[in-house]
Design an enzyme around this catalytic site. Sequence first.
Site, PDB file in Angstrom:
ATOM      1  N   GLY A   1       0.797  -1.217   0.000  1.00 47.28           N
ATOM      2  CA  GLY A   1       0.000   0.000   0.000  1.00 47.28           C
ATOM      3  C   GLY A   1       0.833   1.272   0.000  1.00 47.28           C
ATOM      4  O   GLY A   1       2.031   1.245  -0.247  1.00 47.28           O
ATOM      5  N   TYR A   2       0.159   2.397   0.279  1.00 41.69           N
ATOM      6  CA  TYR A   2       0.748   3.731   0.162  1.00 41.69           C
ATOM      7  C   TYR A   2       1.368   3.863  -1.226  1.00 41.69           C
ATOM      8  O   TYR A   2       2.542   4.174  -1.393  1.00 41.69           O
ATOM      9  CB  TYR A   2       1.768   4.010   1.272  1.00 41.69           C
ATOM     10  CG  TYR A   2       1.762   5.477   1.669  1.00 41.69           C
ATOM     11  CD1 TYR A   2       0.699   6.011   2.380  1.00 41.69           C
ATOM     12  CD2 TYR A   2       2.794   6.323   1.287  1.00 41.69           C
ATOM     13  CE1 TYR A   2       0.669   7.357   2.717  1.00 41.69           C
ATOM     14  CE2 TYR A   2       2.770   7.674   1.616  1.00 41.69           C
ATOM     15  CZ  TYR A   2       1.703   8.178   2.325  1.00 41.69           C
ATOM     16  OH  TYR A   2       1.684   9.518   2.655  1.00 41.69           O
TER      17      TYR A   2
ATOM     18  N   HIS B   1       4.446   1.534  -8.014  1.00 42.56           N
ATOM     19  CA  HIS B   1       3.381   0.517  -7.969  1.00 42.56           C
ATOM     20  C   HIS B   1       2.472   0.672  -9.188  1.00 42.56           C
ATOM     21  O   HIS B   1       2.028  -0.312  -9.775  1.00 42.56           O
ATOM     22  CB  HIS B   1       2.511   0.691  -6.720  1.00 42.56           C
ATOM     23  CG  HIS B   1       3.247   0.558  -5.421  1.00 42.56           C
ATOM     24  ND1 HIS B   1       3.493   1.630  -4.605  1.00 42.56           N
ATOM     25  CD2 HIS B   1       3.770  -0.521  -4.791  1.00 42.56           C
ATOM     26  CE1 HIS B   1       4.137   1.225  -3.515  1.00 42.56           C
ATOM     27  NE2 HIS B   1       4.323  -0.078  -3.603  1.00 42.56           N
TER      28      HIS B   1
ATOM     29  N   GLN C   1       7.271  -9.709   7.924  1.00 40.78           N
ATOM     30  CA  GLN C   1       8.517  -9.367   7.234  1.00 40.78           C
ATOM     31  C   GLN C   1       9.220  -8.170   7.875  1.00 40.78           C
ATOM     32  O   GLN C   1      10.219  -7.687   7.358  1.00 40.78           O
ATOM     33  CB  GLN C   1       8.283  -9.133   5.741  1.00 40.78           C
ATOM     34  CG  GLN C   1       7.520  -7.862   5.372  1.00 40.78           C
ATOM     35  CD  GLN C   1       7.212  -7.794   3.888  1.00 40.78           C
ATOM     36  OE1 GLN C   1       6.380  -8.503   3.359  1.00 40.78           O
ATOM     37  NE2 GLN C   1       7.917  -6.916   3.178  1.00 40.78           N
TER      38      GLN C   1
ATOM     39  N   ILE D   1      11.112   3.150 -10.927  1.00 41.06           N
ATOM     40  CA  ILE D   1      10.541   4.450 -11.317  1.00 41.06           C
ATOM     41  C   ILE D   1      11.132   5.500 -10.371  1.00 41.06           C
ATOM     42  O   ILE D   1      11.185   5.295  -9.150  1.00 41.06           O
ATOM     43  CB  ILE D   1       8.997   4.443 -11.216  1.00 41.06           C
ATOM     44  CG1 ILE D   1       8.408   3.290 -12.045  1.00 41.06           C
ATOM     45  CG2 ILE D   1       8.410   5.783 -11.643  1.00 41.06           C
ATOM     46  CD1 ILE D   1       8.597   3.393 -13.545  1.00 41.06           C
TER      47      ILE D   1
ATOM     48  N   LYS E   1      11.404   6.011  -6.397  1.00 39.79           N
ATOM     49  CA  LYS E   1      10.135   6.158  -5.669  1.00 39.79           C
ATOM     50  C   LYS E   1      10.034   5.071  -4.616  1.00 39.79           C
ATOM     51  O   LYS E   1      10.348   3.902  -4.881  1.00 39.79           O
ATOM     52  CB  LYS E   1       8.958   6.039  -6.627  1.00 39.79           C
ATOM     53  CG  LYS E   1       8.981   7.133  -7.673  1.00 39.79           C
ATOM     54  CD  LYS E   1       7.619   7.753  -7.860  1.00 39.79           C
ATOM     55  CE  LYS E   1       7.730   8.826  -8.925  1.00 39.79           C
ATOM     56  NZ  LYS E   1       6.857   9.950  -8.683  1.00 39.79           N
ATOM     57  N   SER E   2       9.598   5.452  -3.417  1.00 43.08           N
ATOM     58  CA  SER E   2       9.446   4.500  -2.317  1.00 43.08           C
ATOM     59  C   SER E   2       8.432   5.067  -1.340  1.00 43.08           C
ATOM     60  O   SER E   2       8.404   6.287  -1.107  1.00 43.08           O
ATOM     61  CB  SER E   2      10.788   4.322  -1.597  1.00 43.08           C
ATOM     62  OG  SER E   2      10.588   3.717  -0.331  1.00 43.08           O
TER      63      SER E   2
HETATM   64  O1  PAF Z   1       7.665  -5.308  -1.931  1.00 46.89           O
HETATM   65  C1  PAF Z   1       6.739  -5.260  -1.080  1.00 46.89           C
HETATM   66  O2  PAF Z   1       6.022  -4.266  -0.957  1.00 46.89           O
HETATM   67  C2  PAF Z   1       6.520  -6.448  -0.169  1.00 46.89           C
HETATM   68  O3  PAF Z   1       7.715  -7.021   0.222  1.00 46.89           O
HETATM   69  C3  PAF Z   1       5.569  -7.510  -0.768  1.00 46.89           C
HETATM   70  C4  PAF Z   1       6.162  -8.153  -2.015  1.00 46.89           C
HETATM   71  C5  PAF Z   1       4.241  -6.866  -1.099  1.00 46.89           C
HETATM   72  C6  PAF Z   1       5.319  -8.621   0.256  1.00 46.89           C
HETATM   73  O4  PAF Z   1       4.722  -8.131   1.415  1.00 46.89           O
END
Ligand code: PAF
Length: 283
Positions: free
Chosen positions: A33-34, A39, A63, A178, A186-187
Amino acid sequence: MKVTVTRTPAEVKEVIKDWKKQGYSIGLVPTMGYLHEGHGSLIKKAVEENDKVMVSVFVNPIQFGPNEDLETYPRDFDADLKMIESLGADMVFHPEPSDMYASDFSTTISVAGVSENLCGARRPGHFNGVCTVVTKLFNLSEADRAYFGQKDAQQLAVVRRMVRDLNANIEIIGCPIIREDDGLAKSSRNTYLSSEERKAATVLNKALCAGKQMVEEGEKSALTVKLRIEDIISKEPLAKIDYVEITDWNSIEPVDIIDGSILCAIAVYIGNTRLIDNFIYEV
Ligand code: PAF
């Protein structure tokens, strides 16, 4: 057309069952998200290449390490939903952690070797968490293709290895980084940066561009390229290097000689924010 929002694995399965019955190809874009244009580029490609597209929006707790930014990770589901809808995806999966992980959840997917260097060495358990959630999303979506950004290059290499090793019936599509106009990748985490830090953060791409130019001009010594990159970053007072590494792009093992496809990956703290970036040089 309005996007369907699903909240539980059971709801996803119902939609997928219907898509499968109609013979649709399915693209999956896993996200936390965000959403930003990075994305967006994955979603666009997925929409181009598949009949139906599922986007997951899930900040995956397993994670994140105990001292990482799980609590503060930016979230804005309404904005995400608008963007996903405008790009033409068909379903958004936005579960609660309890929908994904039963209290007695006991299974971990662990990929040795390729997940052990770079971010894997600094973020113990991170790639186990990624591989476990990604496997669940692959199983739920029954997707033909899944889309991952190259900014998380090691993640892409780890997921590819997992899919190959487990004969998972899905094609992994890596998509280019990107960048902002000034080169910053971008992050979602860029939002943590103050305006002064935001300016300082351009040093990551500047250093990588200098390194890439050396490689393109024929430099074969990984150490020479690494030292040049480190030198540029160390001149930025707000930057603190976590790592600068050159590895084989397939195995993510460090290399001394640049020969074959390599990944040059960096992680740098700008203030308290840890940013990653990279370039891949393929021969
Ligand atoms: O790259 C990410 O945003 C995350 O590591 C993913 C692949 C959605 C898994 O939670």
